[in-house]
Scaffold this active site. Structure first.
Site, mmCIF file in Angstrom:
data_model
loop_
_atom_site.group_PDB
_atom_site.id
_atom_site.type_symbol
_atom_site.label_atom_id
_atom_site.label_comp_id
_atom_site.label_asym_id
_atom_site.label_seq_id
_atom_site.Cartn_x
_atom_site.Cartn_y
_atom_site.Cartn_z
ATOM 1 C CB ALA A 88 28.987 -47.122 -87.977
ATOM 2 N N GLY A 115 34.082 -40.558 -93.042
ATOM 3 C CA GLY A 115 32.831 -41.005 -92.412
ATOM 4 C C GLY A 115 32.434 -42.365 -92.933
ATOM 5 C CG ASN A 116 30.359 -44.966 -90.937
ATOM 6 O OD1 ASN A 116 29.144 -44.974 -90.813
ATOM 7 N ND2 ASN A 116 31.185 -44.754 -89.912
ATOM 8 C CG HIS A 117 27.866 -45.740 -96.863
ATOM 9 N ND1 HIS A 117 27.756 -44.623 -97.658
ATOM 10 C CD2 HIS A 117 28.858 -46.500 -97.411
ATOM 11 C CE1 HIS A 117 28.618 -44.711 -98.651
ATOM 12 N NE2 HIS A 117 29.310 -45.834 -98.507
ATOM 13 C CB SER A 118 26.157 -45.544 -89.860
ATOM 14 O OG SER A 118 25.165 -45.602 -88.867
#
Ligand code: CTP
Length: 398
Positions: free
Chosen positions: A275, A206-209
């Site tokens: 994102a 995943g990512n930090h969005s």
């Protein structure tokens, strides 16, 4: 609301008694109100009361006592707004599945106008997965939810399930009819948040969005009267309810892609702020991967670029806006994305700018247009950036 034709569908729940107050408020505001009752609703609220309040006969069967047909198709077509309140679990289930064994449901299936529904039921019914699924389904059809409220219920229990108060329902109706809104009737598609790409049942890439920018965009467009479909990745916080926002939750890039394709055709304006993960594990293990050895290799395959795909499908009347998050050669990379993805505009944010990026309440962006012009904005709150986007969209549509 003056002169508007509002159809009020009342289904059989105790909250039906609140409809007398609701009808009174709508009539006072100048609306022309027609009531349809389901057969069970008449046990909770008297047709005579509603007929006196609306100054109209109340409908509940496919034909009246003289055998004259109550034409549900005509009723639906002559309506500016259809409100179903209370919407019981039974009525919601039938609406979600295309059943029409009464006049209210047949009229719902024929309606071309916007439909607002206000669920009312006991807390455990409201929590049941089937009811939750049906409500989700109705929202995905473009119907607007006025969420049930928390409080004391007819059963004596306390929890979520009470129908929204007539004043709250009136507020939703008033918002809908607000004529000054510049994007009234426009369809807007917004993506927000990250995507999670499953490695196994417990892990993901995943990512930090956080989706804050996308939520702000959805709210700003809804505030101008647009009908927003908001496709949210996982972990995006709950948004305050708005009859103009239809939120669809997805997890992976593949799911987001599918949802975007489904809604893009109708969209006048599309803003892709999500994102999206560029790659996903080639295979998602069905069982939790046990640790074994010092190195674990994961094979990743490319996700298709949703924005680029929409760029190939877009018509000249559709406005398509993308985001670019860059860490170096920002302008050059953003301009390249604008061209490659066939966009009208790209919103560049650089992780090098203080106050910009993931999880913050502020953003510092540059708008880059197809004409190659650009507009660098100062550090702003995400709401202010969203408002600037709305202004650009209004200019484009003009
Ligand atoms: N985007 C998308 N689908 C993807 C990847 C990105 O729709 N699979 C969209 C994002 O929502 C955003 C824009 O494309 O509006 C830019 O995303 P970004 O990740 O910055 O660009 P990429 O094209 O993926 O390029 P790179 O990762 O090389 O910077």
């Amino acid at each position: 609301m003056k002169g508007k034709r509002i159809l009020l569908g009342i289904s059989g729940g105790i909250a039906a008694y609140k409809c007398c107050a609701l009808v009174r408020l709508m009539v006072k505001a100048g609306a022309h109100v027609q009531v349809i009752l389901t057969p069970d609703a008449a046990a909770f609220v008297s047709p005579l009361t509603l007929s006196v309040l609306t100054k109209n006969p109340v409908l509940s069967t496919f034909s009246n006592k003289d055998g004259v047909w109550n034409n549900h198709v005509d009723i639906a077509l002559q309506t500016d707004l259809f409100i179903i309140a209370p919407a019981t679990a039974n009525t919601i289930g039938k609406m979600a599945n295309g059943l029409c064994d009464n006049l209210l449901l047949a009229t719902y299936l024929s309606a071309k106008c916007p439909v607002i529904f206000a669920p009312a039921m006991d807390l455990d019914m409201h929590e049941h997965p089937s009811v939750k699924q049906n409500i989700k389904q109705l929202i995905s059809f473009g119907n607007h939810l006025i969420p049930a409220e928390n409080g004391e219920l007819a059963s004596g229990l306390t929890g979520t399930g009470r129908m929204a108060e007539p004043e709250t329902i009136m507020q939703h109706i008033a918002n809908y009819f607000d004529g000054d809104k510049k994007l009234k009737g426009k369809q807007v598609l917004v993506t927000a948040g990250p995507t999670y790409e499953a490695i196994d049942p417990v892990r993901y890439i995943g990512n930090h969005s956080t989706g804050k920018m996308g939520l702000a965009i959805a709210h700003s467009f809804a505030a101008q009267g647009a009908e927003v479909v908001l496709i949210c990745g996982p972990g995006v916080s709950q948004l305050s309810s708005s009859t103009h926002i239809n939120r669809i939750d997805v997890t992976s890039a593949l799911e987001m892609h599918k949802a975007c394709i489904q809604h893009f055709k109708r969209a006048d304006i599309t803003i892709m702020s999500a994102a999206v993960a560029d790659y996903r594990p080639a295979q998602s293990a069905t069982q939790k991967i046990k640790k074994n050895g010092d190195i674990l290799n994961l094979e990743l395959v490319k996700n298709s670029d949703i924005l680029q795909d929409l760029g190939t499908k877009k018509t000249s009347k559709q406005l398509l806006i993308g985001f670019a998050l860059e860490t170096q050669n920002e302008l050059a990379h953003a301009k390249d994305k604008l061209k490659r993805k066939n966009l009208d505009m790209i919103v560049l944010n650089s992780l090098n700018d203080k106050g910009a990026g993931f999880g913050t309440d502020t953003n510092k962006v540059t708008f880059i247009f197809k004409s190659k012009k650009s507009k660098a904005l100062p550090l702003m709150t995400k709401q202010e950036v969203a408002h600037e986007l709305v202004l650009e969209a209004i200019k484009f549509l003009a």
